[in-house]
Design an enzyme around this catalytic site. Sequence first.
Site, mmCIF file in Angstrom:
data_model
loop_
_atom_site.group_PDB
_atom_site.id
_atom_site.type_symbol
_atom_site.label_atom_id
_atom_site.label_comp_id
_atom_site.label_asym_id
_atom_site.label_seq_id
_atom_site.Cartn_x
_atom_site.Cartn_y
_atom_site.Cartn_z
ATOM 1 N N ARG A 1 31.778 34.457 28.000
ATOM 2 C CA ARG A 1 32.625 34.050 29.120
ATOM 3 C C ARG A 1 33.062 32.594 28.959
ATOM 4 N NH1 ARG A 1 28.732 36.527 33.752
ATOM 5 N NH2 ARG A 1 27.328 35.151 32.592
ATOM 6 N N ASP B 1 35.094 29.125 30.461
ATOM 7 C CA ASP B 1 35.376 28.452 31.724
ATOM 8 C C ASP B 1 36.871 28.242 31.915
ATOM 9 O OD1 ASP B 1 32.666 28.215 32.297
ATOM 10 O OD2 ASP B 1 32.501 26.254 31.325
ATOM 11 N N ARG C 1 30.493 21.164 26.113
ATOM 12 C CA ARG C 1 31.187 20.063 26.764
ATOM 13 C C ARG C 1 30.221 18.923 27.088
ATOM 14 N NH1 ARG C 1 34.189 22.703 31.636
ATOM 15 N NH2 ARG C 1 34.706 20.503 32.050
#
Length: 264
Positions: free
Chosen positions: A49, A51, A200
């Site tokens: 998945r 973001d 990130r």
Amino acid sequence: MRIALGLSYSGSSYEGWQSQLSGNTVQDQLEKALGKFANLPIRTLCAGRTDAGVHALMQVVHFDTDLQRELPSWVRGTNAFLPRDIAVQWAREVPAQFHCRGSAISRRYAYVLLESPVRPSAETGRVGWVYRPLDGAAMREAATHLIGEHDFSSFRAAQCQAKTPVKTISRIDLSQRAGTGSSYWRFEFEANAFLHHMIRNIMGCLVAIGQGQQQPGWLAEVRDARRRDAAAPTFSPDGLYFLGPVYEDLYGLPTRTAAYDWLP
């Protein structure tokens, strides 16, 4: 039968992969297109998945169907109903035991970062940006502290739903393509799995080290702290690309798509 699809998309316009009430996610767009092509509802599962704002060069999904169609038709037919920034790249029939997420041996991501005194324009939304020069040697040295099996709690988002923060990173590669007064940096990550916002958050730390705000050994301290507040702030999603999962050869699935060839 079970069908696997390879999917590429620009995530800039979407609220991530996972279906939402708004309908403005990649999964919502894909399932709507599949439903129009098949003339019946189709639910999909994905390998990883992504973001909001994160892109994919080869997201892999699978679904089960009794509908008989030629494999190229699943590509062309579904793409006819998809927005221009989402496209099915390939379709394969896979065994019933195949699971796009559970069968993955590892997952790969790339982060593309523009180092320039001027913000991006044509590539806005597709690259991260820093205006201070980066020290590649320092970032490479720092990255070695993350290779192997570790508890990555310091790089984990509060909303992460993973059962364990222990993951194994097998590879972090950095490359630089220098231009006139600017550079494009490409960071590649491969691991058995990633936590929510893990890359990130690592990028935020690597950039802090590359800009001289921290020493390379600081990353080991952040890792061992196992606290999110020990790390740098979460970096922008703009330059993050899901390169796709890696599967055993027995499934015969593609390992790259045409989109790989333009990414810096």
